[in-house]
Design a protein around this motif. Structure first.
Motif, PDB file in Angstrom:
ATOM      1  N   SER A  24      97.386 -32.213  -1.133  1.00  0.00           N
ATOM      2  CA  SER A  24      98.566 -33.075  -1.216  1.00  0.00           C
ATOM      3  C   SER A  24      99.833 -32.221  -1.098  1.00  0.00           C
ATOM      4  O   SER A  24      99.831 -31.037  -1.418  1.00  0.00           O
ATOM      5  CB  SER A  24      98.586 -33.829  -2.543  1.00  0.00           C
ATOM      6  N   MET A  39     103.466 -33.019   8.376  1.00  0.00           N
ATOM      7  CA  MET A  39     103.713 -34.390   8.836  1.00  0.00           C
ATOM      8  C   MET A  39     104.310 -34.307  10.243  1.00  0.00           C
ATOM      9  O   MET A  39     105.110 -33.411  10.524  1.00  0.00           O
ATOM     10  CB  MET A  39     104.714 -35.104   7.915  1.00  0.00           C
ATOM     11  N   ASN A  58     111.175 -40.364   5.150  1.00  0.00           N
ATOM     12  CA  ASN A  58     109.744 -40.670   5.132  1.00  0.00           C
ATOM     13  C   ASN A  58     109.167 -40.490   3.728  1.00  0.00           C
ATOM     14  O   ASN A  58     108.358 -41.301   3.262  1.00  0.00           O
ATOM     15  CB  ASN A  58     108.994 -39.772   6.117  1.00  0.00           C
ATOM     16  N   LEU A  59     109.579 -39.417   3.045  1.00  0.00           N
ATOM     17  CA  LEU A  59     109.084 -39.161   1.691  1.00  0.00           C
ATOM     18  C   LEU A  59     109.559 -40.243   0.720  1.00  0.00           C
ATOM     19  O   LEU A  59     108.809 -40.693  -0.148  1.00  0.00           O
ATOM     20  CB  LEU A  59     109.538 -37.781   1.211  1.00  0.00           C
ATOM     21  N   LEU A  86     107.539 -43.358   1.300  1.00  0.00           N
ATOM     22  CA  LEU A  86     106.156 -43.204   0.836  1.00  0.00           C
ATOM     23  C   LEU A  86     106.026 -43.266  -0.678  1.00  0.00           C
ATOM     24  O   LEU A  86     105.130 -43.927  -1.210  1.00  0.00           O
ATOM     25  CB  LEU A  86     105.589 -41.866   1.324  1.00  0.00           C
ATOM     26  N   TYR A  87     106.933 -42.565  -1.378  1.00  0.00           N
ATOM     27  CA  TYR A  87     106.727 -42.361  -2.816  1.00  0.00           C
ATOM     28  C   TYR A  87     107.736 -43.072  -3.712  1.00  0.00           C
ATOM     29  O   TYR A  87     107.502 -43.185  -4.908  1.00  0.00           O
ATOM     30  CB  TYR A  87     106.734 -40.861  -3.123  1.00  0.00           C
ATOM     31  N   ASP A  88     108.854 -43.521  -3.159  1.00  0.00           N
ATOM     32  CA  ASP A  88     109.839 -44.284  -3.920  1.00  0.00           C
ATOM     33  C   ASP A  88     110.227 -43.588  -5.227  1.00  0.00           C
ATOM     34  O   ASP A  88     110.249 -44.199  -6.294  1.00  0.00           O
ATOM     35  CB  ASP A  88     109.303 -45.696  -4.209  1.00  0.00           C
TER      36      ASP A  88
END
Length: 375
Positions: A235, A241, A306-307, A310-312
């Motif tokens: 991870s 990416m 993008n991050l 994805l993860y908010d």
């Protein structure tokens, strides 16, 4: 299956640990405040404090003002009771820090020492550690161990390296370091270590994505103050990416990776390898650096958005380039806000608090965390 019953020793350790942890995060606290906070009786707290004092893990820091009776003692953790050493092993350098139990950096150095998967290299690292400890003036018996951060993916037990392209250490083991270092040794992924350092002591920040902008791009995902390792312990490999399909070739062999557009090397290559010189010229409005910086931020904004999608959660920028981002964070927040579907600003984006040797500090803090757990 019935839950296992706790014996008196288990209960005593739980109580002692709760008291120590409260003092760790709330220095200069009275016995009465501790008892109220951890929901224990005054005699229980007093007895545990006595034991912790005998072990020199806590100290009296003075007296509170009297409220009519005897003045209450102010207690705090003894941050210099133990120390931890952290190493940041890179392709060309070894960064070293010594920290106390509070995470304060006692000393740091960086040696140019190119990595080589040989006995001579590991013997040399061991010599550097022993010289460093001597220079710090730390009693060896107070050292918890040495945390070693690597640009590599580790197997589940974190004893062995499963993937390493930046350094030639695939299949390497912690024993290769431990053979020449006379302290407990623990391996960490470099970006995970830096992310761990950023959250240390942050009581109101539980979930975060850390984006490491070093000479290779990495990162870590932290959920409920724990690093999310992933199914294959891969991870946070944000550097791989794809942000430009069919784009520039990454060192991994794929095309269009974040690393090919957002590594610190993109900037420092324009100034003969010096990231500080790049930012000096950028501040002086040199055209080549200004143009490169504009392109760099454009790609970086894509990766950051993008991050966020994805993860908010909050995104922290670190690494060699991240350490210089403070004065440019407003413009970068504006760029990421323009790409955000849901938010009108980029206030979720912040800059690392450790500008120097964050990776080595995080590696050292893992041993501190283990020590606190053991009390």
């Amino acid at each position: 299956m019935a839950a296992q019953r706790l014996n008196s020793m288990d209960v005593k350790k739980i109580n002692r640990n709760a008291i120590y942890r409260y003092l760790y995060y709330n220095p200069s606290t009275s016995i009465q405040e501790i008892a109220s906070a951890v929901n224990l009786s005054l005699p229980t707290v007093t007895q545990n404090l006595k034991e912790l004092q005998e072990r020199e893990l806590i100290i009296e820091t003075g007296l509170f003002e009297s409220t009519g009776g005897r003045k209450a003692k102010a207690m705090a953790c003894n941050s210099t009771a133990k120390y931890s050493i952290g190493l940041d092993v890179t392709r060309n350098h070894v960064g070293m820090v010594a920290i106390d139990l509070s995470g304060r950096i006692v000393r740091n150095v960086r040696h140019q020492y190119p990595f080589a998967n040989t006995g001579t290299y590991f013997q040399g690292v061991g010599r550097l550690v022993e010289e460093f400890v001597a220079e710090c003036g730390i009693e060896p018996g107070t050292i918890l161990g040495v945390g070693i951060a690597l640009p590599a993916i580790l197997e589940a037990g974190r004893q062995t390296v499963s993937y390493a392209t930046v350094i030639d250490f695939k299949g390497g083991n912690v024993r290769q370091f431990a053979e020449y270092i006379p302290y407990e040794c623990v391996l960490s992924n470099d970006a995970n270590a830096a992310g761990f350092a950023e959250l240390w002591g942050e009581q109101d920040l539980n979930n975060v994505v850390y984006l490491s902008l070093n000479n290779s791009v990495g990162g870590s995902i932290i959920v409920d103050n724990q690093i999310y390792a992933g199914q294959n312990h891969r991870s946070g490999e944000f550097g791989h990416m794809t942000i430009v399909p069919g784009g520039l070739t990454c060192y991994c062999g794929q095309k269009g990776c974040v690393d090919a557009y957002c590594s610190a090397r993109i900037l420092s290559d324009s100034t003969k390898g010096s990231i500080s010189e790049f930012f000096r010229l950028l501040r002086a409005a040199h055209e080549p650096q200004m143009k490169l910086w504009e392109e760099y931020l454009a790609y970086l904004a894509v990766a950051i958005n993008n991050l966020r999608m994805l993860y908010d959660c909050d995104v922290i920028l670190g690494g060699y380039a991240g350490a210089y981002m403070e004065e440019y964070i407003d413009s970068l927040q504006e760029l990421v806000a323009l790409k955000n579907t849901f938010e009108a600003d980029g206030s979720y984006l912040r800059v690392c608090k450790y500008k120097l040797e964050a990776t080595a500090v995080g590696a050292a803090l893992e041993l501190v965390a283990g020590f606190i757990d053991s009390i």
